[in-house]
Write an enzyme that holds these catalytic residues in place. Structure first.
Site, PDB file in Angstrom:
ATOM      1  NE  ARG A 169      -3.984   2.206   0.607  1.00  0.00           N
ATOM      2  CZ  ARG A 169      -3.715   3.511   0.722  1.00  0.00           C
ATOM      3  NH1 ARG A 169      -2.712   4.121   0.293  1.00  0.00           N
ATOM      4  NH2 ARG A 169      -4.587   4.414   1.042  1.00  0.00           N
ATOM      5  CD  GLU A 174     -10.990   2.714  -2.219  1.00  0.00           C
ATOM      6  OE1 GLU A 174     -10.846   1.394  -2.559  1.00  0.00           O
ATOM      7  OE2 GLU A 174     -10.113   3.233  -1.672  1.00  0.00           O
ATOM      8  NE  ARG A 198      -3.774  -2.466   2.698  1.00  0.00           N
ATOM      9  CZ  ARG A 198      -4.629  -1.364   2.390  1.00  0.00           C
ATOM     10  NH1 ARG A 198      -5.073  -1.419   1.210  1.00  0.00           N
ATOM     11  NH2 ARG A 198      -4.760  -0.452   3.350  1.00  0.00           N
TER      12      ARG A 198
END
Length: 194
Positions: A88, A96, A139
């Site tokens: 990330r 998104e 992440r």
């Protein structure tokens, strides 16, 4: 006597069948092992240019990873030769591409994803870490650099593909990010055109 000869022939036949099966199973397991090795090293779409596991491990020592799949404008999958994981991008938030985790699909999401995909997918990138190594979704958090030196997180802000989204303690480049976002907003680039 006929029964003894018949019994011996049956045993010989069974022995030959088991021997052939043994050879077949061993040859098959070797090919499967070789296929697994090739599948692990062949990560991208173009198998002739895909790096080998050894190269990935060596490059990981310099914090370089091979991008295998772009998820959206601020997240992708990478392989370092010994594991695959999500990364990330620190300090930015791209729109998104689909409704998820309470966030709605955003304008300019497709363009942001395609831009990151064009620059990174099936290519090497360098990761720079900050204080916090992983987020709550496990992440890896990183600043992303292309091999030509382009600072991708900053480039995405500059082009209006993302907005500033910093969370302490990962604030190393916040001043730069805010400046680039301001310039993109003034120029009505990308997400700022809506």
């Amino acid at each position: 006597m006929k029964e003894i000869v018949s019994l011996e022939k049956r045993w010989q036949l069974l022995f030959v069948i088991f021997f052939i099966l043994f050879l077949f199973i061993n040859c098959g397991s070797e090919s499967r092992t070789e296929a697994k090795k090739q599948n692990f090293s062949a990560i991208g779409k173009d198998k002739s240019t895909v790096p080998r596991q050894e190269e990935m491990i060596n490059r990981w020592q310099q914090k370089e990873v091979y991008v295998t799949k772009v998820i959206d404008g601020d997240t992708f999958w990478v392989n370092n030769g010994s594991e695959k994981f999500k990364v990330r991008f620190i300090g930015i938030d791209a729109p998104e591409t689909r409704n998820s985790r309470g966030k709605l699909k955003g304008p300019y999401a497709k363009e942001a994803k395609e831009y990151v995909k064009k620059l990174t997918e099936n290519k090497w990138v360098k990761l720079e870490l900050d204080v916090q190594k992983k987020d709550r979704y496990r992440r890896m958090l990183a600043y992303i650099y292309l091999l030509d030196g382009t600072f991708l997180n900053a480039d995405l802000l500059k082009g209006g593909f993302a907005v500033v989204d910093t969370y302490p303690p990962n604030v190393k480049h916040t001043a730069l990010f805010v400046k680039l976002q301001h310039e993109a907003r003034e120029s009505k680039k990308g997400v700022w055109a809506y």
